[in-house]
Design a protein around this motif. Structure first.
Motif, PDB file in Angstrom:
ATOM      1  N   ALA A 107      -2.697 -16.726   1.949  1.00  0.00           N
ATOM      2  CA  ALA A 107      -2.802 -16.230   3.321  1.00  0.00           C
ATOM      3  C   ALA A 107      -2.613 -14.727   3.371  1.00  0.00           C
ATOM      4  CB  ALA A 107      -1.767 -16.929   4.194  1.00  0.00           C
ATOM      5  N   GLY A 108      -1.733 -14.194   2.500  1.00  0.00           N
ATOM      6  CA  GLY A 108      -1.412 -12.783   2.605  1.00  0.00           C
ATOM      7  C   GLY A 108      -2.399 -11.865   1.913  1.00  0.00           C
ATOM      8  N   VAL A 162      -7.066 -12.188   3.731  1.00  0.00           N
ATOM      9  CA  VAL A 162      -7.171 -10.833   4.288  1.00  0.00           C
ATOM     10  C   VAL A 162      -8.390 -10.134   3.701  1.00  0.00           C
ATOM     11  CG1 VAL A 162      -6.046  -8.604   4.463  1.00  0.00           C
ATOM     12  CG2 VAL A 162      -4.715 -10.652   4.671  1.00  0.00           C
ATOM     13  N   GLU A 167       1.857  -3.351   0.351  1.00  0.00           N
ATOM     14  CA  GLU A 167       2.652  -4.539   0.071  1.00  0.00           C
ATOM     15  C   GLU A 167       2.966  -4.628  -1.417  1.00  0.00           C
ATOM     16  OE1 GLU A 167       0.992  -8.459   1.167  1.00  0.00           O
ATOM     17  OE2 GLU A 167       1.670  -7.752   3.112  1.00  0.00           O
ATOM     18  N   SER A 226       3.699 -10.799   5.153  1.00  0.00           N
ATOM     19  CA  SER A 226       2.311 -10.474   4.810  1.00  0.00           C
ATOM     20  C   SER A 226       1.348 -11.031   5.849  1.00  0.00           C
ATOM     21  CB  SER A 226       1.964 -11.009   3.431  1.00  0.00           C
ATOM     22  OG  SER A 226       1.953 -12.408   3.447  1.00  0.00           O
ATOM     23  N   LEU A 227       1.846 -11.947   6.702  1.00  0.00           N
ATOM     24  CA  LEU A 227       0.973 -12.478   7.758  1.00  0.00           C
ATOM     25  C   LEU A 227       0.807 -11.488   8.904  1.00  0.00           C
ATOM     26  CD1 LEU A 227       2.191 -16.159   7.993  1.00  0.00           C
ATOM     27  CD2 LEU A 227       0.177 -15.278   6.889  1.00  0.00           C
ATOM     28  N   ILE A 264      -2.111  -3.994   3.148  1.00  0.00           N
ATOM     29  CA  ILE A 264      -2.203  -4.772   1.909  1.00  0.00           C
ATOM     30  C   ILE A 264      -2.036  -3.880   0.689  1.00  0.00           C
ATOM     31  CG2 ILE A 264      -3.411  -6.835   2.693  1.00  0.00           C
ATOM     32  CD1 ILE A 264      -5.970  -5.694   1.930  1.00  0.00           C
ATOM     33  N   PHE A 268     -11.467  -8.759   5.707  1.00  0.00           N
ATOM     34  CA  PHE A 268     -11.787  -7.343   5.543  1.00  0.00           C
ATOM     35  C   PHE A 268     -13.267  -7.171   5.247  1.00  0.00           C
ATOM     36  CE2 PHE A 268     -11.226  -3.208   3.511  1.00  0.00           C
ATOM     37  CZ  PHE A 268     -10.419  -2.632   4.452  1.00  0.00           C
ATOM     38  N   SER A 313      -5.136  -2.580   8.139  1.00  0.00           N
ATOM     39  CA  SER A 313      -5.034  -3.705   7.217  1.00  0.00           C
ATOM     40  C   SER A 313      -5.166  -3.217   5.780  1.00  0.00           C
ATOM     41  CB  SER A 313      -6.076  -4.770   7.541  1.00  0.00           C
ATOM     42  OG  SER A 313      -7.351  -4.215   7.512  1.00  0.00           O
ATOM     43  N   ALA A 314      -6.045  -2.243   5.533  1.00  0.00           N
ATOM     44  CA  ALA A 314      -6.147  -1.722   4.172  1.00  0.00           C
ATOM     45  C   ALA A 314      -4.821  -1.119   3.735  1.00  0.00           C
ATOM     46  CB  ALA A 314      -7.251  -0.677   4.097  1.00  0.00           C
ATOM     47  N   VAL A 338      -0.495  -8.744   8.949  1.00  0.00           N
ATOM     48  CA  VAL A 338      -1.796  -8.079   8.916  1.00  0.00           C
ATOM     49  C   VAL A 338      -2.755  -8.724   9.906  1.00  0.00           C
ATOM     50  CG1 VAL A 338      -3.665  -7.384   7.418  1.00  0.00           C
ATOM     51  CG2 VAL A 338      -1.397  -7.651   6.498  1.00  0.00           C
TER      52      VAL A 338
END
Lengths: 100, 359, 194
Positions: C73-74, C78, B172, B139-140, B169, C82, B165-166, B142
């Motif tokens: 962190a994940g 973010v 995921e 997950s890092l 995440i 964002f 990034s959208a 991103v």
């Protein structure tokens, strides 16, 4: 094994830095990030104390704190976006409707 | 904690060796995949593909084309755009490569082998929460994308980074949700335990939970930003997405990260759904005794996992040249309105069925 | 003879590791608070969370360490990053920084609190907690840390756990309602455009 007090000192330093950030930064997002820092200091105390007292409840508390932190970040950032849409800024100096 | 001096030394050297082997493998994945990505569509479209570059008269089916490309890429001029956030611009490729290689360390590549009287596990990082470790570190990834897009001071980069990034995440969540039934079924978060539990074909994850497998494969494509979900680097709209402003070795680093994360997800799919290093109807761990050379089982297990992972790598290329790119709103509604509800339903149904069976 | 395994298991190394992590965490936390650009702060926050996860792992809480990286962190940071990019925020100017009386008072009070806490910690007066039955040996004998945490979380703490899930649901709904675009505003804008 590291004495529990050492962890407490580290957590205290982190918490104090978080307070400073939350008080003196003018950007709302920075304030939220400082609050996350403070929550992390609390998590560290929970885990260290739980380990020092050979208990699992500290770790379980951290699970709840992380849950609450996630909720807080989601709602807080939603409010930041709404404020930005309405006033075009996220600087706390300009958001003073409630100040009368 | 009762390690003796000798055992510690052996494990330490073994860990270093394993690290070197896996890192070397990861670095060699992109050239081979680039070659495959040109030859496989050429094969599908009945043309030749690159087949000229070679040493003297040995052309090796054009395999050296990607070596030549790599050399070309690294010796290109390095350009830093004006107005870029310098420190972040330079560190973004590291943020991208580090998680990819780190995750590759946690995959179990073979059974525990017995060498010189010591038990050596064939994964570099062995943690009892292997599943969570892989998700946490991947997950890092991103951040590499987001920081690269933001630091290059280019609107196309920023748009590509926001899209990527959208997307990452969002997908995921179905990726994690598709693996929860597997954790429920095998009752462990340790990848090696899961592999050992899949000794027969009717115990494989894909047989026990086919819906999980479908969700995982779709999310796997989206997670690595590959076609049909490669909106982050849609050439027609965004030049090249988040790495528009990157040149030379830094561009190569993003390339490396993309292909390594493809490889890792392929390995994870093989490990979780196709029995990892296990072959049905035969226990690889008995090979040591059968042949009489210690460590053979490890090599064979590694080969088996590699073949299974190669299938998924091939699937990546196959899908890329078959299915057109999604529109952005289609991508989001597929993720949030279709895959997450199905994933949740899958978890609940699996849990209820397991509870009824074990009751 | 220098005995490496004994050294690795000794308290000397663990204290050294702790001090390394502590120094790093302090520096990075400071950078989070003082960085002018929010993106820089967010990146330092990620590093901070990563270091904290390392500290948790050194205290045998592997599950919490993984959750820390996965959720904080994940996902959370973010989200911060964002939003910062979405709003295209610029760096804060230091010129605008000024003290108001309540803030100065709050800082003073919190600093006094900080001193009291640190002083108490060094005096060794931390109250003796109730010793639970979960020493590290007991946890290892009963199936490992993750298993034990899960068992306790899903038996003793099942109601708080369910409440937390309700809280998440509430937060999802609240976030969507708050961040949703104003419909009247939207129709007005469309009328203007026409």
């Amino acid at each position: 094994m590291v004495p529990v007090e050492h962890y407490f000192v580290l957590a205290t330093v982190m918490f104090f830095l978080g307070i400073c950030g939350a008080l003196f930064r003018r950007n709302l997002i920075m304030v939220l990030m400082s609050i996350e820092l403070m929550l992390n200091a609390v998590n560290l105390v929970f885990i260290a104390a739980g380990r020092g007292n050979s208990s699992l409840d500290g770790q379980i508390m951290v699970v709840f704190v992380i849950t609450v932190a996630a909720c807080e970040a989601a709602v807080g950032l939603a409010m930041v976006i709404a404020l930005f849409r309405k006033y075009g800024t996220v600087n706390t100096d300009f958001l003073r409707i409630l100040r009368g | 904690m009762g390690l003796t001096m000798n055992e510690f030394t052996v494990q330490f050297i073994a860990t270093l060796l394993k690290f070197a082997v896996i890192a070397g493998l990861c670095i060699n994945i992109p050239p081979i995949m680039v070659w495959a990505e040109r030859r496989v569509p050429a094969f599908m479209q009945r043309r030749k593909g690159p087949n000229r570059v070679g040493i003297f008269k040995w052309r090796l089916y054009g395999l050296l084309q990607s070596a030549a490309d790599a050399v070309k890429l690294i010796f290109k001029e390095e350009v830093v755009p004006e107005g870029a956030a310098k420190a972040f611009y330079h560190i973004a490729p590291v943020f991208s490569v580090f998680p990819a290689i780190m995750v590759a360390m946690a995959i179990p590549y073979g059974p525990d082998i017995q060498l010189f009287g010591y038990t050596i596990p064939l994964s570099v990082i062995r943690v009892d929460v292997g599943f969570l470790f892989i998700f946490a570190i991947s997950s890092l990834a991103v951040y590499g994308v987001t920081i690269a897009g933001w630091a290059s001071n280019n609107k196309y980069s920023l748009l590509g980074a926001l899209r990527a990034s959208a997307q990452m995440i969002s997908y995921e969540i179905p990726l994690g949700m598709s693996l929860i039934p597997i954790v429920l079924l095998y009752g462990s978060l340790d990848l090696n335990t899961i592999v050992i539990a899949q000794s027969q074909i009717w115990k494989w994850g894909v047989v026990l939970s086919p819906i999980s497998f479908c969700l995982f494969v779709i999310a796997m494509f989206a997670e690595t930003n590959r076609a049909p979900f490669d909106l982050a680097e849609a050439e027609g709209e965004l030049v090249a997405g988040f790495h528009t402003e990157y040149t030379s070795a830094k561009f190569a680093a993003f390339f490396l990260a993309e292909y390594v994360s493809m490889f890792v997800l392929s390995c994870l799919a093989a490990t979780v759904f196709f029995g990892g290093w296990q072959i049905p109807f035969f226990d690889i761990r008995s090979l040591d005794v059968l042949i009489g050379i210690p460590g053979v089982s490890g090599l064979v297990g590694f080969g088996v996992l590699f073949v299974k992972a190669a299938f998924f790598m091939w699937l990546y290329v196959w899908v890329r040249w078959t299915i057109p790119r999604f529109r952005y709103d289609q991508l989001m509604s597929l993720g949030w309105k279709f895959m997450i509800p199905i994933g949740l339903l899958n978890v609940v149904v699996t849990a209820i069925v397991l509870a009824v069976i074990r009751f | 003879m220098f005995d490496l395994p004994l050294f690795l298991n000794s308290s000397l190394l663990s204290i050294g590791v702790f001090h390394f992590f502590a120094a790093m965490i302090t520096i990075v936390s400071l950078l989070v608070v003082v960085s002018q650009h929010p993106v820089k702060s967010a990146v330092f926050l990620v590093v901070d969370l990563f270091l904290l996860a390392g500290l948790y792992a050194s205290m045998d809480s592997h599950f919490i360490a993984a959750i820390q990286i996965l959720v904080y962190a994940g996902a959370i940071v973010v989200l911060f990053l964002f939003v910062i990019m979405l709003l295209n925020l610029k760096a804060d100017s230091i010129k605008g920084l000024r003290f108001s009386a309540p803030e100065a008072a709050a800082l003073l009070i919190s600093f006094i609190g900080f001193l009291i806490m640190t002083f108490n910690v060094f005096r060794g007066q931390a109250p003796e907690g109730i010793k639970g039955g979960f020493s590290i040996e007991a946890i290892d004998a009963n199936g490992g840390n993750t298993y034990m945490v899960a068992m306790r979380l899903l038996t003793t703490y099942i109601w708080p756990f369910e409440l937390a899930s309700m809280l998440i649901l509430l937060a999802i709904v609240a976030a969507i309602v708050i961040a949703k675009k104003d419909k009247i505003l939207k129709s007005l804008i469309q009328k203007e455009l026409r």
